[in-house]
Design a protein around this motif. Structure first.
Motif: not given
Ligand code: IDP
Length: 144
Positions: A13-16, A83-91, A113-118
């Motif tokens: 979705d986010a690439v699109g 790991v935790a920082k990326n999860r925080e940035i993702m939401g 369709e939530n833009a990112v995986h972490g």
């Protein structure tokens, strides 16, 4: 604090929406370094294997359809507490519950369709990195 690595995937979705660069900026602005990256259109088998832990969940079929609906951008992020920082940035998984200023709040439309995986733990990060990258494809920084 330990330097860690984690997997991030910019989902179809986010690439699109053409926001790979805007999402990368969130990582870099928060001290995470991209040390490997590849764009890939996942096969059904690759998506099913990656999300095997969810195979009994009711949304598994929908998740595999979505993750194979277009190319993804996969990166290894490195940094303190990555790991935790990326999860925080993702939401939060559901963008409706994500904090203001997170990637999912700003770029995602739905819980599916939530833009990112972490990766959600250091153990899973190691497994997920090995799923997509050979050791020789990871490029530790030599200039800071
Ligand atoms: P996470 O991606 O925040 O770690 P998980 O619960 O591990 O969330 O779920 C993995 C992925 O499965 C989510 O990112 C989302 O794409 C999808 N997913 C989770 N819950 C649902 C749902 O209720 N409906 C549809 N898809 C879902």
């Amino acid at each position: 604090m330990a330097i860690e690595r984690t997997i991030s995937i910019v989902k179809p979705d986010a690439v699109g929406k053409n926001v790979i660069g805007k999402i990368y900026d969130r990582f870099e602005s928060n001290g995470l370094k991209i040390v490997a990256a590849k764009m890939k259109h996942l096969s059904r088998a690759e998506a099913e294997g990656f999300y095997a832990v969810h195979k009994e969940r009711p949304f598994f079929g929908e998740l595999v359809e979505f993750m194979t609906s277009g190319p993804v951008m996969i990166q290894v992020l490195e940094g303190e507490n990555a790991v935790a920082k990326n999860r925080e940035i993702m939401g939060a998984t559901n963008p409706a519950n994500a904090d203001v200023g997170t990637i999912r709040k700003d770029f995602a439309d739905s819980v599916g369709e939530n833009a990112v995986h972490g990766s959600d733990s250091a153990e899973n990060a190691a497994i997920e990195i090995a799923y997509f990258f050979a050791a020789t494809e990871i490029c530790p920084r030599t200039r800071g």
